[in-house]
Design a protein around this motif. Structure first.
Motif, PDB file in Angstrom:
ATOM      1  N   MET A  98       0.853  -1.199   0.000  1.00 24.95           N
ATOM      2  CA  MET A  98       0.000   0.000   0.000  1.00 24.95           C
ATOM      3  C   MET A  98       0.882   1.240   0.000  1.00 24.95           C
ATOM      4  SD  MET A  98      -3.244   0.727  -0.104  1.00 24.95           S
ATOM      5  CE  MET A  98      -3.923  -0.921   0.182  1.00 24.95           C
ATOM      6  N   SER A  99       0.587   2.124  -0.885  1.00 32.62           N
ATOM      7  CA  SER A  99       1.405   3.323  -1.003  1.00 32.62           C
ATOM      8  C   SER A  99       0.708   4.498  -0.349  1.00 32.62           C
ATOM      9  CB  SER A  99       1.662   3.604  -2.481  1.00 32.62           C
ATOM     10  OG  SER A  99       1.869   4.975  -2.696  1.00 32.62           O
ATOM     11  N   ALA A 100       1.511   5.498   0.006  1.00 29.81           N
ATOM     12  CA  ALA A 100       0.956   6.695   0.647  1.00 29.81           C
ATOM     13  C   ALA A 100       0.042   7.449  -0.296  1.00 29.81           C
ATOM     14  CB  ALA A 100       2.095   7.601   1.106  1.00 29.81           C
ATOM     15  N   ALA A 101       0.110   7.141  -1.605  1.00 29.84           N
ATOM     16  CA  ALA A 101      -0.697   7.875  -2.578  1.00 29.84           C
ATOM     17  C   ALA A 101      -2.190   7.690  -2.336  1.00 29.84           C
ATOM     18  CB  ALA A 101      -0.339   7.437  -3.984  1.00 29.84           C
ATOM     19  N   VAL A 102      -2.565   6.588  -1.654  1.00 34.99           N
ATOM     20  CA  VAL A 102      -3.982   6.369  -1.359  1.00 34.99           C
ATOM     21  C   VAL A 102      -4.530   7.515  -0.498  1.00 34.99           C
ATOM     22  CG1 VAL A 102      -5.627   4.802  -0.273  1.00 34.99           C
ATOM     23  CG2 VAL A 102      -3.716   3.888  -1.553  1.00 34.99           C
ATOM     24  N   ALA A 103      -3.627   8.138   0.275  1.00 31.37           N
ATOM     25  CA  ALA A 103      -4.053   9.235   1.151  1.00 31.37           C
ATOM     26  C   ALA A 103      -4.677  10.369   0.363  1.00 31.37           C
ATOM     27  CB  ALA A 103      -2.856   9.748   1.950  1.00 31.37           C
ATOM     28  N   PHE A 104      -4.261  10.549  -0.899  1.00 32.09           N
ATOM     29  CA  PHE A 104      -4.814  11.655  -1.685  1.00 32.09           C
ATOM     30  C   PHE A 104      -6.309  11.473  -1.929  1.00 32.09           C
ATOM     31  CE2 PHE A 104      -0.327  11.927  -2.993  1.00 32.09           C
ATOM     32  CZ  PHE A 104      -0.110  13.231  -2.588  1.00 32.09           C
ATOM     33  N   ILE A 105      -6.772  10.231  -1.896  1.00 31.75           N
ATOM     34  CA  ILE A 105      -8.205   9.992  -2.043  1.00 31.75           C
ATOM     35  C   ILE A 105      -8.867   9.888  -0.673  1.00 31.75           C
ATOM     36  CG2 ILE A 105      -9.937   8.456  -3.030  1.00 31.75           C
ATOM     37  CD1 ILE A 105      -7.751   7.493  -4.967  1.00 31.75           C
ATOM     38  N   ALA A 106      -8.239   9.139   0.234  1.00 30.75           N
ATOM     39  CA  ALA A 106      -8.885   8.831   1.508  1.00 30.75           C
ATOM     40  C   ALA A 106      -8.913  10.026   2.448  1.00 30.75           C
ATOM     41  CB  ALA A 106      -8.179   7.648   2.170  1.00 30.75           C
ATOM     42  N   ALA A 107      -7.794  10.757   2.537  1.00 29.34           N
ATOM     43  CA  ALA A 107      -7.710  11.824   3.544  1.00 29.34           C
ATOM     44  C   ALA A 107      -8.713  12.955   3.301  1.00 29.34           C
ATOM     45  CB  ALA A 107      -6.280  12.348   3.623  1.00 29.34           C
ATOM     46  N   PRO A 108      -8.813  13.487   2.066  1.00 33.41           N
ATOM     47  CA  PRO A 108      -9.802  14.563   1.903  1.00 33.41           C
ATOM     48  C   PRO A 108     -11.226  14.086   2.125  1.00 33.41           C
ATOM     49  CG  PRO A 108      -8.648  14.133  -0.166  1.00 33.41           C
ATOM     50  CD  PRO A 108      -8.004  13.297   0.867  1.00 33.41           C
ATOM     51  N   LEU A 109     -11.520  12.832   1.755  1.00 35.14           N
ATOM     52  CA  LEU A 109     -12.875  12.312   1.991  1.00 35.14           C
ATOM     53  C   LEU A 109     -13.157  12.239   3.479  1.00 35.14           C
ATOM     54  CD1 LEU A 109     -13.754   9.420  -0.475  1.00 35.14           C
ATOM     55  CD2 LEU A 109     -14.795  11.666  -0.242  1.00 35.14           C
ATOM     56  N   ALA A 110     -12.177  11.692   4.227  1.00 34.69           N
ATOM     57  CA  ALA A 110     -12.361  11.587   5.671  1.00 34.69           C
ATOM     58  C   ALA A 110     -12.546  12.971   6.275  1.00 34.69           C
ATOM     59  CB  ALA A 110     -11.152  10.880   6.294  1.00 34.69           C
ATOM     60  N   ALA A 111     -11.704  13.914   5.851  1.00 38.79           N
ATOM     61  CA  ALA A 111     -11.798  15.272   6.384  1.00 38.79           C
ATOM     62  C   ALA A 111     -13.144  15.890   6.021  1.00 38.79           C
ATOM     63  CB  ALA A 111     -10.659  16.123   5.849  1.00 38.79           C
ATOM     64  N   ALA A 112     -13.605  15.601   4.790  1.00 37.21           N
ATOM     65  CA  ALA A 112     -14.873  16.178   4.344  1.00 37.21           C
ATOM     66  C   ALA A 112     -16.023  15.707   5.217  1.00 37.21           C
ATOM     67  CB  ALA A 112     -15.129  15.803   2.881  1.00 37.21           C
ATOM     68  N   PHE A 113     -15.978  14.432   5.636  1.00 40.35           N
ATOM     69  CA  PHE A 113     -17.084  13.927   6.435  1.00 40.35           C
ATOM     70  C   PHE A 113     -16.953  14.305   7.904  1.00 40.35           C
ATOM     71  CE2 PHE A 113     -17.535  11.102   2.736  1.00 40.35           C
ATOM     72  CZ  PHE A 113     -18.858  11.384   2.478  1.00 40.35           C
ATOM     73  N   LEU A 114     -15.721  14.576   8.348  1.00 39.90           N
ATOM     74  CA  LEU A 114     -15.528  14.949   9.744  1.00 39.90           C
ATOM     75  C   LEU A 114     -15.758  16.440   9.982  1.00 39.90           C
ATOM     76  CD1 LEU A 114     -12.414  12.779  10.659  1.00 39.90           C
ATOM     77  CD2 LEU A 114     -14.795  12.422  11.322  1.00 39.90           C
ATOM     78  N   LEU A 115     -15.506  17.233   8.931  1.00 35.18           N
ATOM     79  CA  LEU A 115     -15.557  18.688   9.080  1.00 35.18           C
ATOM     80  C   LEU A 115     -16.906  19.207   9.603  1.00 35.18           C
ATOM     81  CD1 LEU A 115     -13.434  20.839   8.670  1.00 35.18           C
ATOM     82  CD2 LEU A 115     -14.324  21.228   6.380  1.00 35.18           C
ATOM     83  N   PRO A 116     -18.043  18.684   9.101  1.00 34.96           N
ATOM     84  CA  PRO A 116     -19.326  19.204   9.607  1.00 34.96           C
ATOM     85  C   PRO A 116     -19.523  18.967  11.095  1.00 34.96           C
ATOM     86  CG  PRO A 116     -19.661  18.006   7.571  1.00 34.96           C
ATOM     87  CD  PRO A 116     -18.250  17.756   7.984  1.00 34.96           C
ATOM     88  N   LEU A 117     -18.749  18.024  11.680  1.00 35.90           N
ATOM     89  CA  LEU A 117     -18.884  17.796  13.122  1.00 35.90           C
ATOM     90  C   LEU A 117     -18.432  19.012  13.903  1.00 35.90           C
ATOM     91  CD1 LEU A 117     -17.614  14.117  13.444  1.00 35.90           C
ATOM     92  CD2 LEU A 117     -19.952  14.952  13.289  1.00 35.90           C
ATOM     93  N   LEU A 118     -17.597  19.850  13.300  1.00 37.50           N
ATOM     94  CA  LEU A 118     -17.126  21.062  13.983  1.00 37.50           C
ATOM     95  C   LEU A 118     -18.165  22.167  13.931  1.00 37.50           C
ATOM     96  CD1 LEU A 118     -13.434  21.181  12.696  1.00 37.50           C
ATOM     97  CD2 LEU A 118     -14.237  20.442  14.925  1.00 37.50           C
ATOM     98  N   GLY A 119     -19.284  21.910  13.247  1.00 43.63           N
ATOM     99  CA  GLY A 119     -20.326  22.937  13.155  1.00 43.63           C
ATOM    100  C   GLY A 119     -20.549  23.333  11.717  1.00 43.63           C
TER     101      GLY A 119
END
Lengths: 122, 526
Positions: B1-22
């Protein structure tokens, strides 16, 4: 009874009705319904591409051999259709939201050209 | 597994977590979205600092062609890193100068980033379709104006919904014939498909890409959408959305259609790639001419994007390694240059409340940086020497001149279009530079430009934080223009890898796929 022609014709009809709906009016809601019909037609066609005579539901319940013809229908198109339905749901919701914006801005759903000289703030 | 997967996974995760901040934007939500993008940009830069051997990432342990695989090489990594840079600039701009947006704006930018990275990296046709749809949905929602008419965006939705349906139909037809969705595997089976299957699926799928690339006659949605959308979204549309559409169109064109050579000539006269070349040429010249006639600054930038994408399509259709290298270079240079122009336009619009460029006259008097950034963007887009657009156009010309009459005609059109585009952009730049008094003397002052003249001198405009996004993009432009060797090599490698007899991720044929795995990377030697 061979179901393939019936399904194929329904797919074609759905697609055709959708296409006609796009061409025959400028109402946003009409466009949304037309695109929905077209997508459904394509989804039906997609399901059809995976069908094979006598194929079983592609869930492994017992032993089977990888040699010889598969006892199952092709599961990939079914998976694609699922994804496609979900995408369709998303875009339809978005389009309905845009229709609401249109109704707020213009008072109706007849979508003509964007007024050229309207104010732009950002 | 390469770190390149983060380019897809990280923004998606952040996108779904961000609304939790309000749902209301706060210091925290802004920092969270900027930090996510910044971290991904840093990751991309860090990965690119070392050698990037091309490799295949097998997701979930399902080997190609059954599972979805990602292909990572220097060019795709550079493109993804560029997307992160553009998104950083766009979000920074929106936070600093734009009208306040709900947190969903940041969420949508993050989703767009995930989709952009996915579309660039994936090797699976249906997965590519899904990522393109996600990118389109995000772009649509971002472009929708908070107040005012959404007609431009509705047209954008209509175009993308129909082209998406066409693409899905094309994929269904292709799958029914070939029984696979892996791009390389499709390319290997393409030659054995029946001719109607090849034609239908090839045309329908390309149609989907052409609409997203704003190629004429499928560009109708772009000018109105760009005009109504916030300028930061214009930046993302022209830099990220068209960029990922161009790159993925090329993947399909090179890997599956094998550069269009595998399709029989249209009515025996011209080939499939010549037809695409013609469409690109039409778009290039008509887009540039439309710029000359355009009074609206943001629509002018939209036509500039249309024209540039026409050139990219021409270069891709030529298909030889030099032209393809030029096309990749142009995607980068266009994204960088047009982003600068959109940032300047955004500030001009927010000061004058007008998008007609005539109303922006004299704005450069209070902040000269506005003018400098406009000229650097113009130079990059039209391709003056020592900026990236020059190297892209040079490669294109080199690739086109070897292709006979068609190529020579293309070069002639390119020169004409470049002149028209330069005139149109420099005219706006001159207007920004012009002194307000000159304007008054020439007698063409009207109420709208009077508002511009009345804009108070902006003291903060010279500050670094004011121009942080533009400075970062300018640094990218200068780096790419002055030291193009790294980029040229990466693009040439990618062009060669995609055009080769054993293109990129060599997949096992399906009969072979049940054999035991030999290595963990999923890379199989031919």
């Amino acid at each position: 009874m061979n179901v393939v022609p019936i399904v194929a014709i329904s797919a074609l009809l759905l697609f055709g009705i959708g296409l006609y709906g796009l061409w025959s009016g400028r109402n946003v809601l009409r466009w949304i319904l037309a695109v929905g019909l077209m997508e459904t037609g394509i989804n039906v066609f997609l399901v059809l591409t995976g069908w094979r005579p006598g194929g079983a539901v592609p869930i492994i319940t017992g032993a089977f051999s990888t040699r010889g013809p598969s006892p199952f229908i092709d599961p990939v198109p079914s998976a694609l259709v699922l994804t496609s339905i979900v995408i369709g749901l998303g875009t339809t919701t978005l389009a309905l939201a845009l229709a609401v914006l249109h109704a707020r801005a213009h008072g109706d759903l007849e979508c003509g050209d964007d007024p050229e000289n309207a104010e732009v703030l950002e | 597994m390469s770190a390149a997967v983060a380019f897809i996974a990280a923004p998606l995760a952040a996108a779904f977590l961000l609304p939790l901040l309000g749902t209301r934007p706060t210091w925290g939500t802004r920092a969270a979205s900027l930090l996510t993008l910044g971290a991904l940009f840093a990751l991309g830069a860090w990965m690119l600092a070392g050698p990037v051997p091309p490799h295949v990432i097998v997701l979930g342990g399902w080997r190609a062609p059954f599972g979805i695989s990602l292909y990572v090489d220097a060019s795709s990594l550079m493109l993804v890193t560029l997307f992160e840079l553009l998104a950083l600039a766009a979000l920074w701009f929106q936070h600093q100068h734009g009208q306040e947006k709900p947190v969903s704006f940041d969420v949508l930018v993050l989703v767009l980033m995930a989709a952009g990275a996915g579309a660039v990296l994936t090797q699976d046709l249906f997965n590519l379709f899904v990522f393109l749809e996600i990118a389109t949905v995000a772009a649509l929602a971002l472009s929708a104006p908070q107040t005012g008419s959404p007609r431009g965006v509705i047209r954008y939705w209509l175009f993308s919904a129909v082209s998406g349906a066409a693409m899905l139909l094309g994929i269904a037809i292709l799958y029914s014939g070939a029984g696979t969705l892996n791009l390389v595997d499709l390319g290997a089976r393409w030659g054995r498909l029946a001719e109607p299957v090849r034609w239908l699926s090839g045309v329908l799928i390309l149609l989907g890409f052409l609409v997203k690339m704003e190629i004429m006659p499928f560009h109708g949605w772009a000018p109105a959408t760009y005009r109504r959308a916030p300028s930061s979204v214009g930046l993302l549309l022209s830099g990220v959305v068209t960029g990922l559409a161009a790159f993925s169109a090329w993947k399909f064109f090179a890997l599956v259609l094998r550069g269009g050579t595998s399709l029989p000539p249209v009515s025996g006269v011209f080939s499939f790639s010549q037809a695409l070349f013609g469409l690109g040429a039409l778009t290039l010249i008509l887009g540039a001419l439309a710029m000359l006639a355009e009074k609206d600054g943001k629509r002018l930038l939209a036509f500039s994007t249309i024209s540039q994408m026409g050139l990219v399509l021409m270069a891709l259709a030529l298909g030889n390694p030099r032209a393809v290298r030029g096309a990749l270079f142009l995607v980068f240079s266009h994204a960088l240059g047009k982003s600068l122009l959109f940032l300047v336009a955004g500030i001009a619009v927010s000061r004058t409340r007008r998008s007609e460029w005539g109303a922006w006259r004299g704005l450069g008097q209070s902040s000269r940086s506005l003018v400098w950034f406009w000229f650097l963007g113009t130079a990059t887009v039209v391709g003056l020497p020592l900026v990236p657009g020059f190297w892209g156009k040079l490669s294109f010309v080199g690739g086109a001149l070897g292709m006979g009459m068609w190529g020579k005609a293309g070069v002639a059109l390119l020169i004409a279009a470049t002149v028209a585009e330069s005139v149109a952009l420099l005219r706006v730049g001159h207007g920004l530079w012009e002194h307000a008094d000159l304007r008054k003397r020439s007698g063409d002052v009207d109420e709208t430009s009077a508002a511009a003249g009345a804009a108070p001198a902006c003291k903060a405009c010279a500050g670094v934080s004011y121009w942080a996004g533009a400075l970062a993009i300018s640094a990218g432009i200068l780096w790419m223009g002055l030291w193009p060797a790294t980029f040229t090599r990466a693009f040439a490698d990618t062009a060669a890898a995609y055009a080769g007899d054993q293109p990129v991720s060599v997949v096992r044929t399906s009969t072979d796929a049940f054999a035991p795995r030999r290595d963990g990377q999923g890379q199989v030697k031919p």
